[in-house]
Design a protein around this motif. Sequence first.
Motif: not given
Length: 472
Positions: A40, A230, A306
């Motif tokens: 991420d 993340h 994302k």
Amino acid sequence: MKLLLTATAAAACLTCSVAFTCSVAWPAEKPNIVLLFADDAGYADFGFQGSRQFKTPHLDELAASGVRLNQFYVTASVCGPSRAGLLTGRYQQRFGFIENNVPGIMSPNGRFSGEEMGLPLDLPTMGNHLQSLGYRTAIFGKWHMGEADRFHPTKRGFDEFFGFRGGARSFFAYPTKRMPNLGRRLERGYGDFKEHEGYLTDALADEACDYIERSKDKPFFAYVSFNAVHTPMEPDPKDREEFPSLQGKRRQVAQMTLSLDRACGQIIHKLNQLGLAETTLVVFANDNGGPTDANASSNYPLAGTKATQLEGGIRVPGMIVWPGKLAPGSEYPHPVSTLDLLPTFVKAAGGEPASMDGLDGVDLLPYLTGSLSERPHPTLYWQMDSRGSIRDGDWKMMRFPDRPAYLFNLADDPSEQNNLADTHPELLKSLYEKLFAWELELQRPLFMLRRQEEGWVSTLFDTYRKPPPQND
């Protein structure tokens, strides 16, 4: 921390501007392979990507030691499908892995148990292929390819595992009296659950370095699958004073990225310390674009985040370093994919990707060295639910279920600000047809997002009515 080049190769590289096209003797032995994989991270949140806010000195130095991949794509804009494509070298839609395998996803038999969700057992992974070529293999960190025992990494091509089976967990140890579900528990090997000490990013680097030390006499593959950066947003307390000019989540993700960079630097230092740097192929990449709402990452200058198929969701930072083979300080301009890492590793390890059935990726080495000048991928595809995208040359078309398609020329408009769909109807039509022809090759989804509003589960191919609960 910089990976070392032989004197001959370094001198030869001085005349190479983009790729290592010079005639240099390559090492005869199989290289060690280290894949450093972030989670991420924002496209712009590294020094080597131009960030002036974040500090990533070790990764910046690593990037200067090899080839930066300027148009590096993942196969999905979310974690699980992206990793399925990476580990198999195939578009994950070909085997029905189109969603994250998390609770709240429905399998075709109507059950919502995580037991049904994982990488199909008949598919060999990157670990399997390298094991067959004599490599010792290990994964550190996030698996996310199935939480049930049958999907366990030690049964999917990895000799060693230190990490967690699911897609996210705390960076700190869970209290013994309040242990989380199976997917979040830290595990060593198979079934040995014991929480780590300290900060998880550091623990993963420590374990990877220990593995490298123990494996130095045999070719090894280390898949270091960090869960940084993340969520949850949990920086290391020792970095609490870092980045005082930033605030909130933006400051937290900067601190977590600093930890990630230190961990990568620790692993590279271990390779240098053991004299393994010159015979090790190192790749750094990320699984999807940064989620700007969840962790305030930056994908500038790309649009999207994302979970979208805009460039900010599917184009990621990437580099590949191999002393004596690839020119330090160079860049590769054409689109490449994480699909390509498996065949590249197999070829480097002495295997023959051309003999492997079903691969969508290609061996990148001839392209990165200049032996082949054409693009590795004239066309790339993405698909999730009824959304689909295709990049054909420099043209990218995005199809939606609820609005007209978008069409961009990425050579002129990498930030995807100028929708040209109205002015190029024939091109739009041909790209629609090409995307649809690819989709006809795909398998139905193995598991699907649960649509709770009216009890429906929708996929690209069919709409299923949610079956009644199962009594067994």
